[in-house]
Design an enzyme around this catalytic site. Structure first.
Site, PDB file in Angstrom:
ATOM      1  N   GLY A 246       0.763  -1.243   0.000  1.00  0.00           N
ATOM      2  CA  GLY A 246       0.000   0.000   0.000  1.00  0.00           C
ATOM      3  C   GLY A 246       0.788   1.284   0.000  1.00  0.00           C
ATOM      4  O   GLY A 246       0.192   2.361  -0.122  1.00  0.00           O
ATOM      5  N   GLU A 283       3.788  -6.794   1.672  1.00  0.00           N
ATOM      6  CA  GLU A 283       3.291  -7.136   0.326  1.00  0.00           C
ATOM      7  C   GLU A 283       3.268  -5.907  -0.578  1.00  0.00           C
ATOM      8  O   GLU A 283       2.207  -5.504  -1.064  1.00  0.00           O
ATOM      9  CB  GLU A 283       1.856  -7.679   0.422  1.00  0.00           C
ATOM     10  CG  GLU A 283       1.643  -8.842   1.352  1.00  0.00           C
ATOM     11  CD  GLU A 283       0.150  -9.126   1.615  1.00  0.00           C
ATOM     12  OE1 GLU A 283      -0.719  -8.342   1.186  1.00  0.00           O
ATOM     13  OE2 GLU A 283      -0.138 -10.139   2.266  1.00  0.00           O
ATOM     14  N   GLY A 285       3.502  -3.527  -3.810  1.00  0.00           N
ATOM     15  CA  GLY A 285       3.393  -3.660  -5.259  1.00  0.00           C
ATOM     16  C   GLY A 285       3.858  -2.372  -5.921  1.00  0.00           C
ATOM     17  O   GLY A 285       4.967  -2.241  -6.424  1.00  0.00           O
ATOM     18  N   TYR A 326      -9.768   5.915 -11.945  1.00  0.00           N
ATOM     19  CA  TYR A 326      -9.621   6.572 -10.634  1.00  0.00           C
ATOM     20  C   TYR A 326      -9.462   8.071 -10.755  1.00  0.00           C
ATOM     21  O   TYR A 326      -9.130   8.721  -9.762  1.00  0.00           O
ATOM     22  CB  TYR A 326      -8.379   6.041  -9.899  1.00  0.00           C
ATOM     23  CG  TYR A 326      -8.206   4.557  -9.904  1.00  0.00           C
ATOM     24  CD1 TYR A 326      -9.071   3.741  -9.189  1.00  0.00           C
ATOM     25  CD2 TYR A 326      -7.163   3.961 -10.611  1.00  0.00           C
ATOM     26  CE1 TYR A 326      -8.905   2.363  -9.188  1.00  0.00           C
ATOM     27  CE2 TYR A 326      -6.984   2.592 -10.610  1.00  0.00           C
ATOM     28  CZ  TYR A 326      -7.860   1.798  -9.898  1.00  0.00           C
ATOM     29  OH  TYR A 326      -7.694   0.446  -9.895  1.00  0.00           O
ATOM     30  N   CYS A 352     -13.194   4.886 -28.398  1.00  0.00           N
ATOM     31  CA  CYS A 352     -14.453   5.602 -28.595  1.00  0.00           C
ATOM     32  C   CYS A 352     -15.220   5.809 -27.306  1.00  0.00           C
ATOM     33  O   CYS A 352     -16.305   5.248 -27.112  1.00  0.00           O
ATOM     34  CB  CYS A 352     -15.296   4.842 -29.610  1.00  0.00           C
ATOM     35  SG  CYS A 352     -14.408   4.738 -31.154  1.00  0.00           S
TER      36      CYS A 352
HETATM   37  N1  LLP Z   1      -1.694  -6.834  -0.785  1.00  0.00           N
HETATM   38  C1  LLP Z   1      -3.004  -6.916  -1.078  1.00  0.00           C
HETATM   39  C2  LLP Z   1      -3.831  -7.891  -0.388  1.00  0.00           C
HETATM   40  C3  LLP Z   1      -3.549  -6.048  -2.057  1.00  0.00           C
HETATM   41  O1  LLP Z   1      -4.844  -6.131  -2.319  1.00  0.00           O
HETATM   42  C4  LLP Z   1      -2.717  -5.112  -2.712  1.00  0.00           C
HETATM   43  C5  LLP Z   1      -3.262  -4.211  -3.719  1.00  0.00           C
HETATM   44  C6  LLP Z   1      -1.351  -5.087  -2.374  1.00  0.00           C
HETATM   45  C7  LLP Z   1      -0.882  -5.952  -1.406  1.00  0.00           C
HETATM   46  C8  LLP Z   1      -0.385  -4.152  -3.015  1.00  0.00           C
HETATM   47  O2  LLP Z   1      -0.695  -2.808  -2.820  1.00  0.00           O
HETATM   48  P1  LLP Z   1       0.309  -1.682  -3.343  1.00  0.00           P
HETATM   49  O3  LLP Z   1       1.594  -1.819  -2.563  1.00  0.00           O
HETATM   50  O4  LLP Z   1       0.524  -1.900  -4.783  1.00  0.00           O
HETATM   51  O5  LLP Z   1      -0.404  -0.436  -3.061  1.00  0.00           O
HETATM   52  N2  LLP Z   1      -5.256  -0.591  -9.424  1.00  0.00           N
HETATM   53  C9  LLP Z   1      -5.103   0.361  -8.338  1.00  0.00           C
HETATM   54  C10 LLP Z   1      -4.445  -0.250  -7.133  1.00  0.00           C
HETATM   55  C11 LLP Z   1      -5.153  -1.481  -6.611  1.00  0.00           C
HETATM   56  C12 LLP Z   1      -4.497  -2.099  -5.432  1.00  0.00           C
HETATM   57  C13 LLP Z   1      -5.116  -3.423  -5.102  1.00  0.00           C
HETATM   58  N3  LLP Z   1      -4.489  -4.142  -4.030  1.00  0.00           N
HETATM   59  C14 LLP Z   1      -4.361   1.579  -8.858  1.00  0.00           C
HETATM   60  O6  LLP Z   1      -3.973   1.596 -10.019  1.00  0.00           O
HETATM   61  O7  LLP Z   1      -4.172   2.557  -8.126  1.00  0.00           O
END
Ligand code: LLP
Length: 424
Positions: A246, A283, A285, A326, A352
Protein backbone atom coordinates in the site's frame (compact mmCIF):
# COMPACT_ATOMS: atom_id res chain seq x y z
CA UNK A 1 21.07 14.69 -15.93
CA UNK A 2 18.00 16.49 -14.75
CA UNK A 3 15.17 14.48 -13.29
CA UNK A 4 12.34 14.59 -15.79
CA UNK A 5 9.36 14.20 -13.55
CA UNK A 6 8.27 14.22 -9.95
CA UNK A 7 7.47 10.58 -10.44
CA UNK A 8 10.88 9.48 -11.41
CA UNK A 9 14.61 8.92 -11.02
CA UNK A 10 15.29 6.28 -13.66
CA UNK A 11 13.98 8.49 -16.46
CA UNK A 12 15.82 11.72 -17.18
CA UNK A 13 16.49 14.27 -19.90
CA UNK A 14 19.90 14.06 -21.51
CA UNK A 15 20.95 16.09 -24.54
CA UNK A 16 17.42 17.32 -24.92
CA UNK A 17 15.76 13.90 -25.00
CA UNK A 18 14.20 11.64 -22.41
CA UNK A 19 16.18 8.52 -21.57
CA UNK A 20 15.52 5.43 -19.49
CA UNK A 21 18.83 4.67 -17.83
CA UNK A 22 21.24 5.15 -20.76
CA UNK A 23 18.80 4.43 -23.56
CA UNK A 24 16.97 7.21 -25.44
CA UNK A 25 13.24 6.53 -25.54
CA UNK A 26 13.31 7.55 -29.21
CA UNK A 27 15.46 4.52 -29.94
CA UNK A 28 13.01 2.26 -28.13
CA UNK A 29 10.06 3.67 -30.09
CA UNK A 30 11.92 3.20 -33.34
CA UNK A 31 12.89 -0.38 -32.57
CA UNK A 32 9.76 -1.67 -30.83
CA UNK A 33 7.03 0.71 -31.95
CA UNK A 34 4.44 2.37 -29.73
CA UNK A 35 2.66 2.15 -27.37
CA UNK A 36 5.34 0.41 -25.32
CA UNK A 37 5.83 0.04 -21.59
CA UNK A 38 9.44 0.76 -20.64
CA UNK A 39 10.81 -0.44 -17.29
CA UNK A 40 14.15 0.29 -15.66
CA UNK A 41 15.80 -2.78 -14.18
CA UNK A 42 17.91 -0.64 -11.84
CA UNK A 43 14.88 1.19 -10.47
CA UNK A 44 12.92 -2.02 -9.83
CA UNK A 45 15.87 -3.60 -8.09
CA UNK A 46 16.67 -0.48 -6.04
CA UNK A 47 13.12 -0.26 -4.71
CA UNK A 48 13.06 -3.94 -3.82
CA UNK A 49 16.43 -3.66 -2.09
CA UNK A 50 15.13 -0.75 0.00
CA UNK A 51 12.55 -3.12 1.48
CA UNK A 52 15.03 -5.93 1.92
CA UNK A 53 17.66 -3.71 3.51
CA UNK A 54 15.19 -2.10 5.88
CA UNK A 55 14.27 -5.58 7.12
CA UNK A 56 17.84 -6.92 7.22
CA UNK A 57 18.93 -8.69 10.37
CA UNK A 58 15.56 -10.13 11.27
CA UNK A 59 13.31 -12.89 10.02
CA UNK A 60 11.38 -11.26 7.20
CA UNK A 61 10.02 -11.81 3.73
CA UNK A 62 9.07 -9.27 1.07
CA UNK A 63 6.18 -10.71 -0.94
CA UNK A 64 5.90 -8.55 -4.05
CA UNK A 65 2.21 -7.95 -4.87
CA UNK A 66 2.43 -9.12 -8.46
CA UNK A 67 -0.91 -7.66 -9.49
CA UNK A 68 0.98 -4.37 -9.84
CA UNK A 69 3.07 -5.72 -12.71
CA UNK A 70 3.20 -9.41 -13.43
CA UNK A 71 5.48 -9.57 -16.46
CA UNK A 72 7.63 -12.68 -16.14
CA UNK A 73 10.83 -10.68 -16.54
CA UNK A 74 9.88 -8.41 -13.65
CA UNK A 75 8.96 -11.40 -11.49
CA UNK A 76 12.21 -13.15 -12.41
CA UNK A 77 14.36 -10.13 -11.49
CA UNK A 78 12.64 -9.92 -8.11
CA UNK A 79 12.78 -13.67 -7.48
CA UNK A 80 16.53 -13.52 -8.11
CA UNK A 81 16.76 -10.97 -5.29
CA UNK A 82 14.87 -13.29 -2.96
CA UNK A 83 11.36 -11.91 -3.31
CA UNK A 84 8.32 -13.89 -2.37
CA UNK A 85 5.00 -13.13 -4.06
CA UNK A 86 1.57 -12.01 -2.95
CA UNK A 87 -0.89 -13.61 -5.37
CA UNK A 88 -4.63 -13.24 -5.83
CA UNK A 89 -5.45 -15.93 -8.39
CA UNK A 90 -4.43 -19.28 -9.74
CA UNK A 91 -3.22 -17.42 -12.80
CA UNK A 92 -0.84 -15.35 -10.72
CA UNK A 93 0.42 -18.50 -9.00
CA UNK A 94 1.16 -20.06 -12.39
CA UNK A 95 2.99 -16.90 -13.47
CA UNK A 96 5.04 -16.74 -10.26
CA UNK A 97 6.10 -20.37 -10.70
CA UNK A 98 6.81 -19.88 -14.41
CA UNK A 99 9.13 -17.03 -13.47
CA UNK A 100 11.07 -19.24 -11.08
CA UNK A 101 9.36 -17.99 -7.91
CA UNK A 102 9.63 -20.18 -4.82
CA UNK A 103 6.16 -21.47 -3.85
CA UNK A 104 7.24 -21.54 -0.19
CA UNK A 105 7.46 -17.76 -0.38
CA UNK A 106 3.97 -17.24 -1.82
CA UNK A 107 1.04 -15.82 0.14
CA UNK A 108 -2.43 -16.12 -1.39
CA UNK A 109 -4.73 -13.12 -0.80
CA UNK A 110 -8.16 -12.37 -2.19
CA UNK A 111 -11.80 -12.61 -1.15
CA UNK A 112 -12.94 -15.22 -3.66
CA UNK A 113 -10.49 -18.10 -3.90
CA UNK A 114 -12.13 -21.00 -5.74
CA UNK A 115 -11.74 -24.64 -4.72
CA UNK A 116 -9.62 -25.20 -7.83
CA UNK A 117 -7.31 -22.35 -6.89
CA UNK A 118 -7.03 -23.58 -3.32
CA UNK A 119 -6.16 -27.07 -4.54
CA UNK A 120 -3.61 -25.66 -7.00
CA UNK A 121 -1.94 -23.65 -4.22
CA UNK A 122 -1.90 -26.61 -1.82
CA UNK A 123 -0.30 -28.78 -4.48
CA UNK A 124 2.34 -26.11 -5.09
CA UNK A 125 3.09 -25.84 -1.37
CA UNK A 126 2.60 -22.12 -0.73
CA UNK A 127 3.59 -20.32 2.48
CA UNK A 128 0.04 -19.46 3.47
CA UNK A 129 -3.51 -18.56 2.55
CA UNK A 130 -4.58 -15.14 3.77
CA UNK A 131 -8.09 -16.02 4.95
CA UNK A 132 -10.85 -13.57 4.21
CA UNK A 133 -13.90 -15.23 5.80
CA UNK A 134 -15.15 -18.09 7.93
CA UNK A 135 -16.71 -19.65 4.83
CA UNK A 136 -13.32 -19.66 3.15
CA UNK A 137 -11.78 -21.36 6.19
CA UNK A 138 -14.29 -24.19 5.89
CA UNK A 139 -13.62 -24.53 2.16
CA UNK A 140 -9.88 -24.66 2.71
CA UNK A 141 -10.32 -27.31 5.42
CA UNK A 142 -12.45 -29.41 3.06
CA UNK A 143 -10.09 -29.15 0.10
CA UNK A 144 -7.04 -29.85 2.25
CA UNK A 145 -8.74 -32.89 3.78
CA UNK A 146 -9.55 -34.21 0.31
CA UNK A 147 -5.93 -33.82 -0.75
CA UNK A 148 -4.53 -35.17 2.51
CA UNK A 149 -2.73 -31.89 3.21
CA UNK A 150 -2.54 -29.34 5.98
CA UNK A 151 -3.17 -25.80 4.76
CA UNK A 152 -1.16 -23.01 6.37
CA UNK A 153 -3.45 -20.06 7.07
CA UNK A 154 -3.25 -16.50 8.26
CA UNK A 155 -6.31 -14.36 8.94
CA UNK A 156 -6.58 -11.12 7.02
CA UNK A 157 -7.93 -8.74 9.59
CA UNK A 158 -9.94 -5.68 8.65
CA UNK A 159 -8.91 -3.13 11.29
CA UNK A 160 -11.35 -0.40 10.14
CA UNK A 161 -8.58 2.14 9.64
CA UNK A 162 -8.96 4.90 7.03
CA UNK A 163 -5.96 4.81 4.69
CA UNK A 164 -6.90 8.24 3.28
CA UNK A 165 -6.74 7.20 -0.33
CA UNK A 166 -9.11 6.88 -3.33
CA UNK A 167 -12.26 5.05 -2.26
CA UNK A 168 -11.77 2.33 -4.89
CA UNK A 169 -8.45 1.32 -3.37
CA UNK A 170 -9.23 1.60 0.35
CA UNK A 171 -9.54 -1.96 1.64
CA UNK A 172 -9.30 -1.82 5.45
CA UNK A 173 -12.57 -0.07 6.22
CA UNK A 174 -15.58 -1.82 7.72
CA UNK A 175 -17.54 -1.00 4.59
CA UNK A 176 -15.06 -2.82 2.30
CA UNK A 177 -15.45 -6.42 1.18
CA UNK A 178 -11.98 -7.30 2.44
CA UNK A 179 -10.78 -9.13 5.51
CA UNK A 180 -12.39 -10.40 8.67
CA UNK A 181 -13.80 -7.83 11.09
CA UNK A 182 -11.30 -7.14 13.85
CA UNK A 183 -13.86 -8.12 16.46
CA UNK A 184 -14.52 -11.49 14.76
CA UNK A 185 -10.89 -12.44 14.26
CA UNK A 186 -10.22 -14.21 17.56
CA UNK A 187 -13.27 -16.44 17.15
CA UNK A 188 -12.11 -17.36 13.65
CA UNK A 189 -8.65 -18.28 14.96
CA UNK A 190 -10.20 -20.46 17.65
CA UNK A 191 -12.22 -22.25 15.00
CA UNK A 192 -9.16 -22.66 12.75
CA UNK A 193 -7.09 -24.02 15.63
CA UNK A 194 -9.59 -26.88 16.01
CA UNK A 195 -9.47 -28.00 12.38
CA UNK A 196 -7.39 -31.00 11.44
CA UNK A 197 -6.29 -29.87 7.99
CA UNK A 198 -5.47 -26.26 8.73
CA UNK A 199 -2.45 -24.87 10.50
CA UNK A 200 -2.53 -21.33 11.87
CA UNK A 201 0.72 -19.61 10.95
CA UNK A 202 0.17 -15.87 10.86
CA UNK A 203 -1.91 -12.75 10.79
CA UNK A 204 -2.31 -10.30 7.96
CA UNK A 205 -3.74 -6.90 7.17
CA UNK A 206 -3.75 -4.67 4.08
CA UNK A 207 -5.61 -1.41 4.44
CA UNK A 208 -5.33 0.12 0.99
CA UNK A 209 -3.12 1.40 -1.76
CA UNK A 210 -1.34 4.68 -2.62
CA UNK A 211 -1.11 5.50 1.09
CA UNK A 212 0.98 8.60 1.70
CA UNK A 213 0.97 8.81 5.50
CA UNK A 214 2.53 6.67 8.23
CA UNK A 215 -0.26 7.04 10.74
CA UNK A 216 -2.82 4.64 9.21
CA UNK A 217 -0.10 1.98 8.98
CA UNK A 218 0.93 2.40 12.60
CA UNK A 219 -2.69 2.44 13.80
CA UNK A 220 -3.45 -0.74 11.86
CA UNK A 221 -0.24 -2.38 13.09
CA UNK A 222 -1.17 -1.69 16.71
CA UNK A 223 -4.61 -3.20 16.22
CA UNK A 224 -3.10 -6.28 14.60
CA UNK A 225 -0.57 -6.62 17.42
CA UNK A 226 -3.41 -6.37 19.95
CA UNK A 227 -4.83 -9.49 18.34
CA UNK A 228 -1.46 -11.23 18.39
CA UNK A 229 -1.34 -10.62 22.16
CA UNK A 230 -4.86 -11.83 22.69
CA UNK A 231 -4.26 -14.97 20.64
CA UNK A 232 -1.08 -15.65 22.55
CA UNK A 233 -3.01 -15.51 25.82
CA UNK A 234 -5.35 -18.07 24.25
CA UNK A 235 -2.44 -20.36 23.48
CA UNK A 236 -2.45 -19.60 19.72
CA UNK A 237 1.08 -18.62 18.74
CA UNK A 238 1.65 -17.02 15.39
CA UNK A 239 4.80 -17.39 13.36
CA UNK A 240 4.46 -14.32 11.17
CA UNK A 241 2.84 -10.91 11.01
CA UNK A 242 2.08 -9.54 7.53
CA UNK A 243 1.51 -5.78 7.25
CA UNK A 244 0.38 -5.86 3.63
CA UNK A 245 1.39 -3.38 0.95
CA UNK A 246 0.00 0.00 0.00
CA UNK A 247 2.85 2.47 0.21
CA UNK A 248 2.21 5.33 -2.18
CA UNK A 249 4.54 6.84 -4.75
CA UNK A 250 4.89 10.37 -6.05
CA UNK A 251 2.82 10.90 -9.19
CA UNK A 252 2.59 14.67 -8.90
CA UNK A 253 3.43 16.29 -5.58
CA UNK A 254 2.64 13.59 -3.04
CA UNK A 255 5.35 13.04 -0.45
CA UNK A 256 4.89 9.49 0.81
CA UNK A 257 7.16 8.13 3.52
CA UNK A 258 10.35 6.52 2.23
CA UNK A 259 10.35 2.72 2.19
CA UNK A 260 12.93 2.61 4.99
CA UNK A 261 10.88 5.02 7.05
CA UNK A 262 7.74 2.92 6.77
CA UNK A 263 9.52 -0.29 7.68
CA UNK A 264 11.31 1.37 10.61
CA UNK A 265 7.98 2.65 11.96
CA UNK A 266 6.41 -0.83 11.70
CA UNK A 267 9.41 -2.56 13.27
CA UNK A 268 9.42 -0.04 16.11
CA UNK A 269 5.84 -1.07 16.95
CA UNK A 270 6.66 -4.76 16.65
CA UNK A 271 9.63 -4.41 19.00
CA UNK A 272 7.88 -2.11 21.46
CA UNK A 273 5.09 -4.67 21.72
CA UNK A 274 7.52 -7.53 22.40
CA UNK A 275 7.15 -9.36 19.07
CA UNK A 276 10.67 -9.16 17.72
CA UNK A 277 10.66 -12.96 17.39
CA UNK A 278 7.93 -12.90 14.73
CA UNK A 279 8.76 -13.12 11.06
CA UNK A 280 7.69 -9.88 9.36
CA UNK A 281 6.04 -9.97 5.95
CA UNK A 282 5.11 -7.09 3.68
CA UNK A 283 3.29 -7.14 0.33
CA UNK A 284 4.37 -4.05 -1.63
CA UNK A 285 3.39 -3.66 -5.26
CA UNK A 286 3.24 -0.07 -6.52
CA UNK A 287 6.24 1.17 -4.53
CA UNK A 288 8.46 -1.52 -6.13
CA UNK A 289 7.57 -0.96 -9.78
CA UNK A 290 5.51 2.22 -10.14
CA UNK A 291 8.28 4.72 -10.65
CA UNK A 292 10.34 2.22 -12.59
CA UNK A 293 8.08 2.37 -15.62
CA UNK A 294 6.72 4.72 -18.26
CA UNK A 295 4.28 4.25 -21.10
CA UNK A 296 5.78 5.46 -24.34
CA UNK A 297 3.30 6.64 -26.95
CA UNK A 298 3.27 8.63 -30.19
CA UNK A 299 1.11 11.61 -31.05
CA UNK A 300 -1.25 10.85 -33.93
CA UNK A 301 -2.95 14.18 -34.35
CA UNK A 302 -3.39 17.46 -32.51
CA UNK A 303 -6.99 18.60 -32.64
CA UNK A 304 -7.95 22.12 -31.72
CA UNK A 305 -11.52 21.95 -30.51
CA UNK A 306 -14.10 24.63 -29.83
CA UNK A 307 -13.61 24.41 -26.10
CA UNK A 308 -10.63 22.16 -25.60
CA UNK A 309 -7.57 21.04 -27.45
CA UNK A 310 -6.68 17.39 -27.73
CA UNK A 311 -3.41 15.64 -28.32
CA UNK A 312 -4.55 12.26 -29.60
CA UNK A 313 -1.89 9.64 -29.00
CA UNK A 314 -1.64 5.96 -29.86
CA UNK A 315 -1.99 4.79 -26.23
CA UNK A 316 -5.45 4.74 -24.70
CA UNK A 317 -7.52 3.76 -21.71
CA UNK A 318 -7.19 0.12 -22.68
CA UNK A 319 -3.42 0.45 -22.23
CA UNK A 320 -3.52 2.55 -19.07
CA UNK A 321 -6.79 2.59 -17.15
CA UNK A 322 -5.75 4.55 -14.08
CA UNK A 323 -6.89 8.00 -15.27
CA UNK A 324 -10.26 6.72 -16.56
CA UNK A 325 -10.93 4.52 -13.55
CA UNK A 326 -9.62 6.57 -10.63
CA UNK A 327 -9.35 10.03 -12.12
CA UNK A 328 -5.65 9.51 -11.53
CA UNK A 329 -3.20 12.30 -12.32
CA UNK A 330 -0.26 10.93 -14.24
CA UNK A 331 2.65 13.00 -15.43
CA UNK A 332 3.05 13.33 -19.20
CA UNK A 333 6.47 14.28 -20.52
CA UNK A 334 7.39 15.05 -24.13
CA UNK A 335 10.26 12.77 -25.09
CA UNK A 336 11.99 15.67 -26.91
CA UNK A 337 10.68 18.88 -25.35
CA UNK A 338 10.20 21.79 -27.74
CA UNK A 339 11.16 25.32 -26.68
CA UNK A 340 7.91 26.92 -27.73
CA UNK A 341 4.45 26.26 -29.06
CA UNK A 342 2.90 24.79 -25.91
CA UNK A 343 -0.88 24.78 -25.79
CA UNK A 344 -3.14 23.56 -23.02
CA UNK A 345 -4.56 20.24 -24.12
CA UNK A 346 -6.01 16.94 -22.98
CA UNK A 347 -3.91 13.90 -23.84
CA UNK A 348 -6.35 11.25 -25.05
CA UNK A 349 -6.36 7.97 -26.91
CA UNK A 350 -8.27 6.77 -29.98
CA UNK A 351 -10.82 4.70 -28.01
CA UNK A 352 -14.45 5.60 -28.60
CA UNK A 353 -15.32 6.96 -25.17
CA UNK A 354 -15.02 10.35 -23.59
CA UNK A 355 -13.62 8.51 -20.57
CA UNK A 356 -10.61 7.67 -22.70
CA UNK A 357 -8.07 10.16 -21.46
CA UNK A 358 -4.56 9.94 -20.05
CA UNK A 359 -4.08 13.51 -18.85
CA UNK A 360 -6.14 16.70 -18.77
CA UNK A 361 -5.27 20.34 -19.22
CA UNK A 362 -1.54 20.04 -19.64
CA UNK A 363 0.64 22.64 -21.32
CA UNK A 364 2.40 20.66 -24.02
CA UNK A 365 3.99 21.45 -27.36
CA UNK A 366 3.21 18.42 -29.46
CA UNK A 367 3.05 17.82 -33.18
CA UNK A 368 1.96 14.66 -34.99
CA UNK A 369 4.72 12.07 -34.69
CA UNK A 370 6.05 13.44 -31.38
CA UNK A 371 6.64 10.93 -28.63
CA UNK A 372 5.35 11.30 -25.10
CA UNK A 373 5.98 9.29 -21.95
CA UNK A 374 3.37 8.77 -19.25
CA UNK A 375 5.44 8.57 -16.10
CA UNK A 376 4.91 6.40 -13.04
CA UNK A 377 3.21 3.77 -15.20
CA UNK A 378 5.17 0.74 -14.00
CA UNK A 379 2.43 -0.30 -11.57
CA UNK A 380 -1.17 -1.10 -12.52
CA UNK A 381 -0.49 -0.11 -16.11
CA UNK A 382 0.04 -3.16 -18.28
CA UNK A 383 -1.41 -5.46 -15.60
CA UNK A 384 -4.79 -3.73 -16.01
CA UNK A 385 -4.68 -3.39 -19.78
CA UNK A 386 -7.49 -4.75 -21.94
CA UNK A 387 -8.27 -5.33 -25.58
CA UNK A 388 -11.16 -2.88 -25.73
CA UNK A 389 -11.79 -1.63 -29.27
CA UNK A 390 -9.87 -4.72 -30.45
CA UNK A 391 -6.60 -3.06 -29.67
CA UNK A 392 -3.65 -5.39 -29.14
CA UNK A 393 -1.89 -4.83 -25.86
CA UNK A 394 1.36 -2.87 -25.83
CA UNK A 395 4.86 -4.28 -25.99
CA UNK A 396 6.95 -4.26 -22.79
CA UNK A 397 10.70 -3.73 -22.61
CA UNK A 398 13.19 -3.70 -19.77
CA UNK A 399 16.16 -1.36 -19.95
CA UNK A 400 19.34 -2.51 -18.27
CA UNK A 401 22.05 0.15 -18.55
CA UNK A 402 22.52 0.66 -22.28
CA UNK A 403 20.69 -2.50 -23.29
CA UNK A 404 17.00 -3.04 -24.01
CA UNK A 405 15.20 -6.37 -23.79
CA UNK A 406 11.76 -6.97 -25.21
CA UNK A 407 9.99 -8.89 -22.43
CA UNK A 408 6.60 -9.09 -24.10
CA UNK A 409 6.01 -8.69 -27.77
CA UNK A 410 3.24 -6.47 -28.95
CA UNK A 411 -0.03 -8.38 -29.26
CA UNK A 412 -1.00 -9.03 -32.86
CA UNK A 413 -4.51 -8.63 -34.16
CA UNK A 414 -4.73 -12.36 -34.89
CA UNK A 415 -3.95 -13.04 -31.20
CA UNK A 416 -7.05 -11.14 -30.26
CA UNK A 417 -9.63 -13.45 -31.79
CA UNK A 418 -7.62 -16.66 -31.81
CA UNK A 419 -9.86 -18.19 -29.11
CA UNK A 420 -13.12 -17.28 -30.80
CA UNK A 421 -15.30 -19.28 -33.19
CA UNK A 422 -18.53 -18.95 -35.10
CA UNK A 423 -21.57 -21.19 -34.96
CA UNK A 424 -21.72 -24.15 -37.35
N1 LLP B 1 -1.69 -6.83 -0.78
C1 LLP B 1 -3.00 -6.92 -1.08
C2 LLP B 1 -3.83 -7.89 -0.39
C3 LLP B 1 -3.55 -6.05 -2.06
O1 LLP B 1 -4.84 -6.13 -2.32
C4 LLP B 1 -2.72 -5.11 -2.71
C5 LLP B 1 -3.26 -4.21 -3.72
C6 LLP B 1 -1.35 -5.09 -2.37
C7 LLP B 1 -0.88 -5.95 -1.41
C8 LLP B 1 -0.38 -4.15 -3.01
O2 LLP B 1 -0.69 -2.81 -2.82
P1 LLP B 1 0.31 -1.68 -3.34
O3 LLP B 1 1.59 -1.82 -2.56
O4 LLP B 1 0.52 -1.90 -4.78
O5 LLP B 1 -0.40 -0.44 -3.06
N2 LLP B 1 -5.26 -0.59 -9.42
C9 LLP B 1 -5.10 0.36 -8.34
C10 LLP B 1 -4.45 -0.25 -7.13
C11 LLP B 1 -5.15 -1.48 -6.61
C12 LLP B 1 -4.50 -2.10 -5.43
C13 LLP B 1 -5.12 -3.42 -5.10
N3 LLP B 1 -4.49 -4.14 -4.03
C14 LLP B 1 -4.36 1.58 -8.86
O6 LLP B 1 -3.97 1.60 -10.02
O7 LLP B 1 -4.17 2.56 -8.13
Amino acid sequence: MKSSSPADGAFALRDGALHCERVPLEAIAQRFGTPTYVYSRAAIEAAFRSYRDALAGRPALVCYAMKANSNLAVLDLLARLGAGFDIVSGGELARALAAGGDPRKVVFSGVGKTEEEIAQALAAGILCFNLESVAELETIERVAARLGKRAPVSVRVNPDVDPKTHRYIATGLKSNKFGVAWSDAVALYRRAAKLAHVEVVGIDCHIGSQITELKPYVDAADLVLDLVDELQRDGIRLHHVDFGGGLGICYRDEVPPAIGELIAALLARVDARGHADKTILVEPGRSVVGNAGALLARTIVVKRGAERNFAIVDAAMNDLMRPALYDAWMDVQPVRPRDSGAIVCDVVGPVCESGDWLARERALALAPGDLIAVMGAGAYGMSMASNYNTRGRAAEVVVDGDRVYCVRRRERVEDLFAGESVLP
